[in-house]
Design an enzyme around this catalytic site. Structure first.
Site, PDB file in Angstrom:
ATOM      1  CG  ASP A  13     -13.509 -14.084  14.070  1.00 54.73           C
ATOM      2  OD1 ASP A  13     -13.356 -14.627  15.179  1.00 54.73           O
ATOM      3  OD2 ASP A  13     -14.159 -13.034  13.913  1.00 54.73           O
ATOM      4  CE  LYS A  16      -7.366 -16.365  16.881  1.00 57.91           C
ATOM      5  NZ  LYS A  16      -8.167 -15.664  15.847  1.00 57.91           N
ATOM      6  N   GLY A  42     -13.756 -16.365  20.121  1.00 56.08           N
ATOM      7  CA  GLY A  42     -14.704 -17.400  19.733  1.00 56.08           C
ATOM      8  C   GLY A  42     -13.994 -18.310  18.761  1.00 56.08           C
ATOM      9  CG  HIS A  43     -10.578 -19.673  19.343  1.00 55.10           C
ATOM     10  ND1 HIS A  43      -9.367 -19.798  19.945  1.00 55.10           N
ATOM     11  CD2 HIS A  43     -10.684 -18.351  19.013  1.00 55.10           C
ATOM     12  CE1 HIS A  43      -8.764 -18.624  19.996  1.00 55.10           C
ATOM     13  NE2 HIS A  43      -9.556 -17.733  19.447  1.00 55.10           N
ATOM     14  CD  GLN A 225      -8.874 -11.537  21.602  1.00 51.12           C
ATOM     15  OE1 GLN A 225      -7.999 -11.809  22.407  1.00 51.12           O
ATOM     16  NE2 GLN A 225     -10.060 -12.087  21.689  1.00 51.12           N
TER      17      GLN A 225
HETATM   18  P1  GDP Z   1     -10.825 -18.288  15.259  1.00 49.24           P
HETATM   19  O1  GDP Z   1     -11.420 -17.247  16.131  1.00 49.24           O
HETATM   20  O2  GDP Z   1      -9.555 -17.840  14.609  1.00 49.24           O
HETATM   21  O3  GDP Z   1     -10.650 -19.621  15.936  1.00 49.24           O
HETATM   22  O4  GDP Z   1     -11.857 -18.524  14.067  1.00 49.24           O
HETATM   23  P2  GDP Z   1     -13.464 -18.675  14.198  1.00 49.24           P
HETATM   24  O5  GDP Z   1     -13.764 -20.016  14.714  1.00 49.24           O
HETATM   25  O6  GDP Z   1     -14.025 -17.490  14.896  1.00 49.24           O
HETATM   26  O7  GDP Z   1     -13.899 -18.507  12.690  1.00 49.24           O
HETATM   27  C1  GDP Z   1     -13.408 -19.347  11.701  1.00 49.24           C
HETATM   28  C2  GDP Z   1     -14.590 -20.031  11.000  1.00 49.24           C
HETATM   29  O8  GDP Z   1     -14.129 -20.654   9.823  1.00 49.24           O
HETATM   30  C3  GDP Z   1     -15.203 -21.142  11.821  1.00 49.24           C
HETATM   31  O9  GDP Z   1     -16.571 -21.217  11.509  1.00 49.24           O
HETATM   32  C4  GDP Z   1     -14.474 -22.383  11.332  1.00 49.24           C
HETATM   33  O10 GDP Z   1     -15.222 -23.590  11.505  1.00 49.24           O
HETATM   34  C5  GDP Z   1     -14.318 -22.053   9.892  1.00 49.24           C
HETATM   35  N1  GDP Z   1     -13.139 -22.619   9.211  1.00 49.24           N
HETATM   36  C6  GDP Z   1     -11.872 -22.767   9.667  1.00 49.24           C
HETATM   37  N2  GDP Z   1     -11.068 -23.228   8.680  1.00 49.24           N
HETATM   38  C7  GDP Z   1     -11.845 -23.354   7.586  1.00 49.24           C
HETATM   39  C8  GDP Z   1     -11.602 -23.733   6.228  1.00 49.24           C
HETATM   40  O11 GDP Z   1     -10.492 -24.041   5.821  1.00 49.24           O
HETATM   41  N3  GDP Z   1     -12.679 -23.699   5.372  1.00 49.24           N
HETATM   42  C9  GDP Z   1     -13.936 -23.340   5.772  1.00 49.24           C
HETATM   43  N4  GDP Z   1     -14.920 -23.335   4.862  1.00 49.24           N
HETATM   44  N5  GDP Z   1     -14.194 -22.975   7.029  1.00 49.24           N
HETATM   45  C10 GDP Z   1     -13.170 -22.968   7.916  1.00 49.24           C
HETATM   46  P1  IMO Z   2     -10.942 -14.493  17.996  1.00 48.28           P
HETATM   47  O1  IMO Z   2      -9.984 -15.047  19.019  1.00 48.28           O
HETATM   48  C1  IMO Z   2     -12.531 -10.992  15.959  1.00 48.28           C
HETATM   49  C2  IMO Z   2     -12.620  -7.246  18.226  1.00 48.28           C
HETATM   50  C3  IMO Z   2     -13.991  -6.690  18.566  1.00 48.28           C
HETATM   51  C4  IMO Z   2     -13.686  -5.199  18.557  1.00 48.28           C
HETATM   52  C5  IMO Z   2     -12.288  -5.147  19.155  1.00 48.28           C
HETATM   53  C6  IMO Z   2     -12.251  -4.815  20.639  1.00 48.28           C
HETATM   54  O2  IMO Z   2     -12.212 -15.261  17.879  1.00 48.28           O
HETATM   55  O3  IMO Z   2     -10.271 -14.250  16.694  1.00 48.28           O
HETATM   56  P2  IMO Z   2     -12.825  -6.227  22.825  1.00 48.28           P
HETATM   57  O4  IMO Z   2     -14.103  -6.842  23.292  1.00 48.28           O
HETATM   58  O5  IMO Z   2     -11.707  -7.204  22.679  1.00 48.28           O
HETATM   59  O6  IMO Z   2     -12.425  -5.026  23.628  1.00 48.28           O
HETATM   60  O7  IMO Z   2     -13.154  -5.652  21.352  1.00 48.28           O
HETATM   61  O8  IMO Z   2     -11.702  -6.426  18.936  1.00 48.28           O
HETATM   62  N1  IMO Z   2     -12.390  -8.639  18.651  1.00 48.28           N
HETATM   63  C7  IMO Z   2     -12.383  -9.686  17.823  1.00 48.28           C
HETATM   64  N2  IMO Z   2     -12.641  -9.768  16.502  1.00 48.28           N
HETATM   65  N3  IMO Z   2     -12.164 -12.098  16.630  1.00 48.28           N
HETATM   66  C8  IMO Z   2     -11.875 -12.031  17.945  1.00 48.28           C
HETATM   67  O9  IMO Z   2     -11.396 -13.088  18.636  1.00 48.28           O
HETATM   68  C9  IMO Z   2     -12.012 -10.787  18.616  1.00 48.28           C
HETATM   69  N4  IMO Z   2     -11.834 -10.384  19.882  1.00 48.28           N
HETATM   70  C10 IMO Z   2     -12.052  -9.060  19.895  1.00 48.28           C
HETATM   71  O10 IMO Z   2     -14.935  -7.036  17.593  1.00 48.28           O
HETATM   72  O11 IMO Z   2     -13.593  -4.736  17.227  1.00 48.28           O
HETATM   73 MG    MG Z   3     -13.220 -16.250  16.418  1.00 48.25          MG
END
Ligand code: GDP
Ligand code: IMO
Ligand code: MG
Length: 428
Positions: A13, A16, A42-43, A225
């Site tokens: 998170d 990415k 979850g991106h 991840q």
């Molecule tokens: P990912 O799994 O690595 O793609 O990241 P997620 O989407 O799960 O979580 C990142 C969160 O941060 C999302 O809600 C994005 O919209 C938000 N985000 C990404 N870059 C920035 C930033 O520079 N500033 C802020 N405030 N939010 C950001």
């Molecule tokens: P993105 O791509 C954050 C974590 C789960 C748990 C562990 C194992 O959005 O960054 P799993 O279901 O993969 O066997 O769970 O890994 N986990 C993540 N945490 N971002 C993710 O994906 C994750 N994908 C798995 O919360 O701790």
């Molecule tokens: Mg994510």
């Protein structure tokens, strides 16, 4: 730059999705490829204020000019795949073409059943998985009991493989977990129902990507991840069941390591983690609450609250090392506005001894206490800054200090979720 990897440098998170979207729309990218994990990811992508989330699909699905690819290293739930495609189609957005590797493994409904019952069985020792069947699907793959996408096109083989996989699984479900056995026929019927829709998407994606690279095309590998969730290099056993590190990209796409030109580690200006496991800089006070609130730290896939803590430069150096990072993309700097001083972990104290690098054993990591350096904060809202010079002096110093501590140049800085809310520090 023909082959670029974008991966998570912390516990996921990091942003990415945003980094991928930014690169895919600012550079001429031909392919966006997922190489590991499944719909546990979850991106988030924010385009003109509109928010999209991808799970199994590469974020490139929203960049119509680039072809999206699900590589052999991904575990694919056909049900989740079509649910996600349908939901995006319903929003009326133009989607990129999608290809799925014939060698990718399938997540069937029994994998998520087993994932959930195993977690329940573990009780307080649970991993905190997403419950999507990721671990059991990878376990079947390694046990040579898996079903691959190509198997769906041969009904006889498919039925045999499902029966083979369920023979053992049903013993465990009924005798250990006291659950009902899964019917092989029902699983086969469900999987066969996806065949017609899946067929035109299936390809030899390794061949295709290697040919694309030979032709000088640009391929972006979108990590899911993160480094600290890697089954080999993360905080085992509190990890996912794949290899999200840079090495896993080659395995999960069928391209050789010599083809990779650039490895970008996405890293938050602080740290978050979902699920169980050690987290040295985790905060349990009002600072943690403030990071959670200002950062909106709620999981995109499962809606779970993310645990929050300060930036950990030991982890950044470790991610640099195990991934061979060429760049860092530092996200969410905007969240840190309004702290008098911002602590940054520079080393750990483990059983009374200072340690500058990631400890060798998990036991030591569980005992690690952060040693902080305190950097001066800033109060200004930086979400409208578009150049490094526009950042307040202390924010500039924060970025420079992190770059120095982390051992990799910070290529870009995120100052908001929007694609345009980015400062490119080192233009290529
Ligand atoms: P990912 O799994 O690595 O793609 O990241 P997620 O989407 O799960 O979580 C990142 C969160 O941060 C999302 O809600 C994005 O919209 C938000 N985000 C990404 N870059 C920035 C930033 O520079 N500033 C802020 N405030 N939010 C950001
Ligand atoms: P993105 O791509 C954050 C974590 C789960 C748990 C562990 C194992 O959005 O960054 P799993 O279901 O993969 O066997 O769970 O890994 N986990 C993540 N945490 N971002 C993710 O994906 C994750 N994908 C798995 O919360 O701790
Ligand atoms: Mg994510």
């Amino acid at each position: 730059m023909p082959a670029i990897v974008v991966l998570g440098a912390q516990w996921g998170d990091e942003g990415k999705g945003k980094a991928t979207d930014l690169l895919a729309t600012s550079t001429a990218i031909d392919y966006v490829v997922r190489t590991s994990g499944g719909h546990n990811a979850g991106h988030t992508i924010v385009v003109n204020g509109e928010k999209f989330a991808t799970h199994l699909l590469p974020s490139g699905i929203l960049t119509p000019g680039a072809t999206s690819v699900i590589g052999n290293g991904v575990v694919v739930s056909p049900e989740a795949l079509f649910r996600e495609l349908d939901a995006l189609n319903e929003r009326g957005v133009e989607l990129a073409p999608l290809l799925v590797s014939a060698n990718a493994h399938v997540i069937a409904s029994y994998h998520s059943t087993i994932d959930k019952v195993t977690e329940r069985f573990l009780g307080r020792n649970k991993i905190g998985t997403t419950g999507r069947g990721i671990g059991p699907a990878y376990a079947d793959k390694v046990n040579r009991l898996g079903i691959r996408i190509a198997d769906l096109f041969d009904e006889k083989i498919l039925r045999q493989k499902i029966e083979g996989a369920l023979e053992l699984r049903n013993q465990i479900l009924t005798k250990v977990y006291n659950r009902r056995a899964v019917e092989a026929d029902a699983v086969a019927e469900e999987l066969l129902s996806y065949v017609d829709r899946l067929r035109p998407m299936v390809a030899d994606t390794s061949l295709l990507l290697n040919q694309a690279l030979d032709e000088g095309k640009t391929v972006l590998f979108e990590g899911a991840q993160a480094t600290m969730l890697d089954v080999d290099h993360g905080t085992y056993p509190f990890v996912t069941s794949s290899n999200p590190v840079a090495g896993g990209v080659c395995v999960g796409a069928g391209v050789g390591p010599t083809r990779i030109d650039r490895v970008i580690g996405v890293i938050k200006a602080y740290t978050t983690r979902v699920g169980s496991g050690p987290f040295p800089t985790e905060l349990f006070d009002e600072n943690g609450e403030k990071l959670w609130k200002v950062g909106g730290e709620v999981g995109v896939s499962t809606g779970r609250d993310r645990r929050c803590g300060w930036y950990d430069a030991v982890i950044a150096r470790y991610a640099t090392r195990v991934n061979g990072l060429t760049d860092l993309f530092l996200t969410k700097l905007d969240v840190l506005s309004s702290w008098e001083r911002v602590p940054v972990c520079v080393a750990y104290e483990i059983d009374g001894v200072r340690q500058d690098e990631m400890p060798m054993t998990q036991t030591e990591f569980h005992h690690a206490k952060p040693i902080y350096e305190y950097l001066d904060g800033w109060w200004e809202d930086i979400s409208e800054c578009r150049t490094f010079d526009q950042l307040p002096k202390n924010a500039q110093r924060y970025v420079e200090a992190l770059e120095q501590m982390s051992g990799t140049r910070i290529w870009g800085v995120g100052v908001g979720p929007g694609r345009e809310q980015t400062i490119v520090v080192h233009p290529d």
